[in-house]
Design a protein around this motif. Structure first.
Motif, PDB file in Angstrom:
ATOM      1  N   ILE A  72       0.833  -1.203   0.000  1.00  0.00           N
ATOM      2  CA  ILE A  72       0.000   0.000   0.000  1.00  0.00           C
ATOM      3  C   ILE A  72       0.867   1.252   0.000  1.00  0.00           C
ATOM      4  CG2 ILE A  72      -1.690   1.308   1.352  1.00  0.00           C
ATOM      5  CD1 ILE A  72      -2.632  -1.485   2.415  1.00  0.00           C
ATOM      6  N   GLU A  73       1.942   1.247   0.813  1.00  0.00           N
ATOM      7  CA  GLU A  73       2.808   2.417   0.911  1.00  0.00           C
ATOM      8  C   GLU A  73       4.228   1.991   1.229  1.00  0.00           C
ATOM      9  OE1 GLU A  73       1.423   6.273   2.697  1.00  0.00           O
ATOM     10  OE2 GLU A  73       2.908   5.700   4.200  1.00  0.00           O
ATOM     11  N   VAL A  74       5.199   2.730   0.668  1.00  0.00           N
ATOM     12  CA  VAL A  74       6.617   2.450   0.881  1.00  0.00           C
ATOM     13  C   VAL A  74       7.319   3.751   1.255  1.00  0.00           C
ATOM     14  CG1 VAL A  74       8.761   1.658  -0.186  1.00  0.00           C
ATOM     15  CG2 VAL A  74       6.590   0.634  -0.862  1.00  0.00           C
ATOM     16  N   THR A  75       8.144   3.699   2.295  1.00  0.00           N
ATOM     17  CA  THR A  75       9.012   4.812   2.668  1.00  0.00           C
ATOM     18  C   THR A  75      10.417   4.260   2.804  1.00  0.00           C
ATOM     19  OG1 THR A  75       7.228   5.854   3.912  1.00  0.00           O
ATOM     20  CG2 THR A  75       9.445   6.639   4.342  1.00  0.00           C
ATOM     21  N   VAL A  76      11.370   4.824   2.057  1.00  0.00           N
ATOM     22  CA  VAL A  76      12.753   4.371   2.110  1.00  0.00           C
ATOM     23  C   VAL A  76      13.640   5.590   2.296  1.00  0.00           C
ATOM     24  CG1 VAL A  76      14.604   3.197   0.876  1.00  0.00           C
ATOM     25  CG2 VAL A  76      12.261   2.432   0.574  1.00  0.00           C
ATOM     26  N   GLY A  77      14.587   5.504   3.232  1.00  0.00           N
ATOM     27  CA  GLY A  77      15.513   6.606   3.456  1.00  0.00           C
ATOM     28  C   GLY A  77      16.856   6.100   3.909  1.00  0.00           C
TER      29      GLY A  77
END
Length: 104
Positions: free
Chosen positions: A70-75
């Motif tokens: 549904i959602e991806v956050t990469v840092g």
């Protein structure tokens, strides 16, 4: 480069295996893995930290392709994390993933 990824996905059979397979096949090592499940909403929240010299944008794009995501956050993370200090993310890429008729 150290990275931190957060993934929100539908809790379906085999979703963890598919997500971890993307990390492994694309050359991203995993140092820590945390997953929590919300059974009422049938969602799973996954946090993965690891190390790789590969671009984070590639990882984000590959995870987004999975139909359960549904959602991806990469840092990226600082090279040295002080103990008991919150993670300072930079180069954060946050993209909601919308289901389309062409997916699964």
């Amino acid at each position: 480069m150290l990275y931190h990824a957060e993934i929100l996905a539908r809790d379906e059979e085999g979703v963890m295996e598919r997500i971890l397979r993307v990390f492994r096949h694309r050359g991203y090592s995993t140092r820590t893995l945390r997953a929590t499940c919300d059974q009422e909403q049938n969602l799973i929240h996954i946090e993965i930290e690891g190390d790789s010299e590969r671009p984070l944008s590639q990882l984000s794009l590959q995870i987004e392709k999975l139909c359960e995501v549904i959602e991806v956050t990469v840092g990226s993370l600082p090279a040295v994390l002080p103990k008991f200090e919150s993670r300072g993310l930079n180069q954060v890429m946050r993209r909601p993933v919308y289901a389309s008729s062409s997916r699964g």
